[in-house]
Design an enzyme around this catalytic site. Structure first.
Site, PDB file in Angstrom:
ATOM      1  N   TYR A  68     -71.399  -7.964  11.571  1.00 52.23           N
ATOM      2  CA  TYR A  68     -70.135  -8.360  12.208  1.00 52.23           C
ATOM      3  C   TYR A  68     -69.681  -9.701  11.650  1.00 52.23           C
ATOM      4  O   TYR A  68     -70.515 -10.586  11.454  1.00 52.23           O
ATOM      5  CB  TYR A  68     -70.297  -8.472  13.731  1.00 52.23           C
ATOM      6  CG  TYR A  68     -69.472  -7.419  14.437  1.00 52.23           C
ATOM      7  CD1 TYR A  68     -68.093  -7.526  14.464  1.00 52.23           C
ATOM      8  CD2 TYR A  68     -70.064  -6.312  15.023  1.00 52.23           C
ATOM      9  CE1 TYR A  68     -67.317  -6.544  15.062  1.00 52.23           C
ATOM     10  CE2 TYR A  68     -69.300  -5.333  15.622  1.00 52.23           C
ATOM     11  CZ  TYR A  68     -67.920  -5.448  15.638  1.00 52.23           C
ATOM     12  OH  TYR A  68     -67.155  -4.491  16.223  1.00 52.23           O
ATOM     13  N   GLU A  70     -66.212 -11.309  12.470  1.00 52.78           N
ATOM     14  CA  GLU A  70     -64.840 -11.652  12.903  1.00 52.78           C
ATOM     15  C   GLU A  70     -64.538 -13.104  12.548  1.00 52.78           C
ATOM     16  O   GLU A  70     -65.418 -13.964  12.637  1.00 52.78           O
ATOM     17  CB  GLU A  70     -64.713 -11.457  14.417  1.00 52.78           C
ATOM     18  CG  GLU A  70     -64.627  -9.989  14.796  1.00 52.78           C
ATOM     19  CD  GLU A  70     -64.560  -9.779  16.301  1.00 52.78           C
ATOM     20  OE1 GLU A  70     -64.444 -10.759  17.049  1.00 52.78           O
ATOM     21  OE2 GLU A  70     -64.644  -8.616  16.719  1.00 52.78           O
ATOM     22  N   ASP A 245     -44.532  -3.110   0.209  1.00 56.28           N
ATOM     23  CA  ASP A 245     -45.751  -2.306   0.333  1.00 56.28           C
ATOM     24  C   ASP A 245     -45.976  -1.631  -1.021  1.00 56.28           C
ATOM     25  O   ASP A 245     -45.317  -0.648  -1.361  1.00 56.28           O
ATOM     26  CB  ASP A 245     -45.533  -1.263   1.445  1.00 56.28           C
ATOM     27  CG  ASP A 245     -46.734  -0.344   1.625  1.00 56.28           C
ATOM     28  OD1 ASP A 245     -47.657  -0.397   0.791  1.00 56.28           O
ATOM     29  OD2 ASP A 245     -46.730   0.429   2.607  1.00 56.28           O
ATOM     30  N   THR A 274     -52.833  -0.764  -0.529  1.00 54.25           N
ATOM     31  CA  THR A 274     -54.138  -0.151  -0.356  1.00 54.25           C
ATOM     32  C   THR A 274     -54.925  -0.487  -1.622  1.00 54.25           C
ATOM     33  O   THR A 274     -54.346  -0.887  -2.636  1.00 54.25           O
ATOM     34  CB  THR A 274     -54.052   1.387  -0.243  1.00 54.25           C
ATOM     35  OG1 THR A 274     -53.353   1.888  -1.396  1.00 54.25           O
ATOM     36  CG2 THR A 274     -53.332   1.819   1.011  1.00 54.25           C
ATOM     37  N   LYS A 277     -55.738   3.658  -4.252  1.00 58.68           N
ATOM     38  CA  LYS A 277     -54.879   4.620  -4.964  1.00 58.68           C
ATOM     39  C   LYS A 277     -54.913   4.251  -6.452  1.00 58.68           C
ATOM     40  O   LYS A 277     -55.979   4.307  -7.052  1.00 58.68           O
ATOM     41  CB  LYS A 277     -53.479   4.599  -4.364  1.00 58.68           C
ATOM     42  CG  LYS A 277     -53.450   4.902  -2.857  1.00 58.68           C
ATOM     43  CD  LYS A 277     -52.031   5.045  -2.380  1.00 58.68           C
ATOM     44  CE  LYS A 277     -51.785   4.738  -0.938  1.00 58.68           C
ATOM     45  NZ  LYS A 277     -52.316   5.620   0.049  1.00 58.68           N
ATOM     46  N   ARG A 283     -61.666   2.661  -0.314  1.00 63.33           N
ATOM     47  CA  ARG A 283     -60.596   2.847   0.680  1.00 63.33           C
ATOM     48  C   ARG A 283     -60.435   1.542   1.447  1.00 63.33           C
ATOM     49  O   ARG A 283     -61.394   1.052   2.039  1.00 63.33           O
ATOM     50  CB  ARG A 283     -60.979   3.941   1.688  1.00 63.33           C
ATOM     51  CG  ARG A 283     -61.196   5.291   1.105  1.00 63.33           C
ATOM     52  CD  ARG A 283     -61.072   6.348   2.168  1.00 63.33           C
ATOM     53  NE  ARG A 283     -59.669   6.532   2.471  1.00 63.33           N
ATOM     54  CZ  ARG A 283     -58.831   7.249   1.705  1.00 63.33           C
ATOM     55  NH1 ARG A 283     -59.272   7.854   0.625  1.00 63.33           N
ATOM     56  NH2 ARG A 283     -57.574   7.378   2.034  1.00 63.33           N
TER      57      ARG A 283
HETATM   58  N1  PLP Z   1     -48.351   2.433   2.539  1.00 61.00           N
HETATM   59  C1  PLP Z   1     -48.026   3.371   1.636  1.00 61.00           C
HETATM   60  C2  PLP Z   1     -46.831   3.148   0.754  1.00 61.00           C
HETATM   61  C3  PLP Z   1     -48.788   4.533   1.517  1.00 61.00           C
HETATM   62  O1  PLP Z   1     -48.445   5.473   0.642  1.00 61.00           O
HETATM   63  C4  PLP Z   1     -49.903   4.694   2.395  1.00 61.00           C
HETATM   64  C5  PLP Z   1     -50.762   5.905   2.331  1.00 61.00           C
HETATM   65  O2  PLP Z   1     -50.482   6.921   1.914  1.00 61.00           O
HETATM   66  C6  PLP Z   1     -50.182   3.705   3.312  1.00 61.00           C
HETATM   67  C7  PLP Z   1     -49.390   2.583   3.363  1.00 61.00           C
HETATM   68  C8  PLP Z   1     -51.298   3.854   4.307  1.00 61.00           C
HETATM   69  O3  PLP Z   1     -52.546   3.725   3.726  1.00 61.00           O
HETATM   70  P1  PLP Z   1     -53.853   4.189   4.534  1.00 61.00           P
HETATM   71  O4  PLP Z   1     -53.886   5.653   4.461  1.00 61.00           O
HETATM   72  O5  PLP Z   1     -54.969   3.505   3.798  1.00 61.00           O
HETATM   73  O6  PLP Z   1     -53.727   3.663   5.925  1.00 61.00           O
END
Ligand code: PLP
Length: 482
Positions: A68, A70, A245, A274, A277, A283
């Site tokens: 842990y 935090e 994002d 993320t 990908k 992950r």
């Molecule tokens: N943001 C975008 C643009 C995504 O394509 C995704 C997942 O497909 C996410 C956020 C969410 O990611 P996670 O599945 O790791 O929560």
């Protein structure tokens, strides 16, 4: 270590791991073996998936999982976090260096978590901090119930403008069923109905009218690059915070394929991603921020996170170190080149693509001309060993469940070594399957959006063609389980 001896060591490691797992629950060990076999023998074209290196995968299976931690590096609410501090600091350092970001936060467990951290950091920055000053307190705990009620009202009245789901945005960008569509008053921008492309003038007009606190850019299924300098300009014009994002295309940013105005990091106040990908890590999620937002993002825990996944942060450090190698830039360029080849392969065979092509890692195939829904196409392709996912096209007549599109991505097969010859062949095989699939009927004999009939012999033909390519470019070459 040579590639050969690394593969040998990895084989020994996985044999031992599977033996230990099997001593407790053999069915998990069996499923794990089978997953490797399935991934090795299928054409993985899911745009959000990849194959992380054995170093990344093995890093996740350690005792860091038991810890842990935090808090933040050097400032934990738990004792004995000295080693977690090392790996978290390394992950953040690699992320800052790789992306040229002033600040990086490696704790989010996933992309959704990273976006939640970003949203609440933006609200803390824009709403909470000024309010605390106004009330003359340092901390929300010191607010009177009346003042807290007022602050809660202000939190709940912020606006967010993001890309619509069926235009390629993600559900965390203000989609009503997601928390982002409930915590914010939201509006969405789409794409041009003729070209399928983002129209910055439309985004600007919407922003001027709606005056969002948060402008979200980024996508899950838009096959084109975005000009983030323009998005920042729009955000500045309306006093919004720009959040990008880059979950899908972080690998293309890391690999310097997206540079200048196509690189969001210098333009966004906060960039989220993320790590699993196109970035090819474990992950997880990551938040990058300009200095002015650093202190707010640092409060991800306890704001919306609990204990970080220390084993995954360690794996993020390994993956980000890999992405800083020059070979990752070649990989990223290959991802984009292969997507172009795949798109051209479809176009020369008469298939329709949303936006007419691609300039990132995504190809969005519109399957209406084959007389199919996305659901039927996805299922027929899976029968032939081609793993894709159905996806909405803009203003999709079949809705988000059946859809009219199939989203394809090149990151995973590019990791295996596929190049132009193979991706052109992949286009040929997919067209072969779809051209030989017909829509089915339901039990009452009415047209169905789910059932389909795949022509005889097609699945076997395509499977044997892909087996040839998959054998030539094995997944985890040299990894042999006993
Ligand atoms: N943001 C975008 C643009 C995504 O394509 C995704 C997942 O497909 C996410 C956020 C969410 O990611 P996670 O599945 O790791 O929560």
């Amino acid at each position: 270590m040579s590639a050969e001896s690394l593969a040998k060591t990895t084989s020994t490691a996985y044999d031992a791991i599977l033996e230990v797992i099997a001593s407790v629950e053999p069915r998990v060990a069996d499923a794990t073996r089978k997953e490797l076999a399935d991934q090795r023998s299928s054409l993985k074209l899911i745009a959000s998936e990849n194959y992380a290196s054995p170093a990344v995968l093995l890093t996740m299976g350690t005792w860091f999982s038991d810890k842990y931690a935090e808090g933040t590096v050097g400032h934990r609410f738990y004792a004995a976090c000295q080693n977690v501090d090392i790996v978290e600091a390394l992950a953040a350092e690699h992320a800052r260096e790789l992306f040229g970001a002033p600040y990086a936060y490696a704790q989010p467990h996933s992309g959704i978590d990273a976006n939640l951290v970003a949203f609440w950091s933006i609200l803390a920055h824009r709403v909470e901090t000024p309010a605390l000053a106004k009330y003359g307190v340092k901390n929300v705990n010191e607010l009177s119930e009346t003042d807290w009620e007022q602050l809660r009202h202000e939190f709940g009245n912020q606006r967010l403008l993001g890309m619509a789901l069926d235009a390629g945005g993600h559900l965390t960008h203000g989609f009503r069923p997601n928390i982002s569509g409930k915590m914010f008053h939201q509006q969405q921008y789409g794409t041009d109905p003729e070209t399928g492309l983002l129209d910055y003038d439309v985004v600007r007009a919407k922003a001027k009218e709606f005056k969002p606190a948060v402008l979200v850019a980024g996508y899950s299924a838009y096959p084109r690059r975005v000009n983030f300098a323009k998005m920042r300009e729009i955000a500045d014009e309306v006093g919004a915070t720009l959040m990008v994002d880059m979950a899908h295309f972080a690998g293309l940013v890391a690999g310097k394929v997206f540079v200048g105005e196509e690189n969001p990091v210098p333009f966004a106040h906060i960039t989220t991603t993320t790590t699993h990908k196109s970035l090819r890590g474990p992950r997880g999620g990551l938040v990058l921020a300009q200095e002015e937002f650093a202190a707010d993002v640092d409060r991800g825990c306890p704001m919306v996170l609990g204990g970080p996944l220390s084993h995954v942060m360690a794996a993020k450090a390994v993956a980000l170190a890999e992405a800083r190698q020059p070979s990752f830039q070649t990989y990223a360029q290959n991802i984009a080149d292969n997507a172009k080849t795949l798109a051209e392969g479809f176009l020369t065979r008469g298939a329709n693509l949303v936006t007419g092509g691609t300039d990132n890692h995504i190809v969005l195939l519109d399957v209406a001309s084959f007389g199919l829904t996305g659901r039927q196409a996805e299922s027929a392709l899976l029968d032939a060993g081609v793993v894709t996912n159905r996806n909405s096209v803009p203003n999709d007549p079949n809705g988000a469940w059946y859809t009219t599109g199939v989203r394809l991505g090149t990151p995973a097969l590019t990791t295996r070594g596929f190049g132009a010859t193979e991706f052109d062949k992949v286009a040929e095989m997919i067209v072969d399957v779809l051209a030989n699939t017909s829509a089915g009927t339901n039990k009452a004999g009415a047209p169905s959006k789910a059932t389909y009939k795949l022509g005889e012999g097609v699945a076997d033909r395509v499977k044997s063609q892909s087996a040839e390519m998959l054998d030539k470019y094995p997944l985890y070459p040299g990894l042999e389980l006993s």
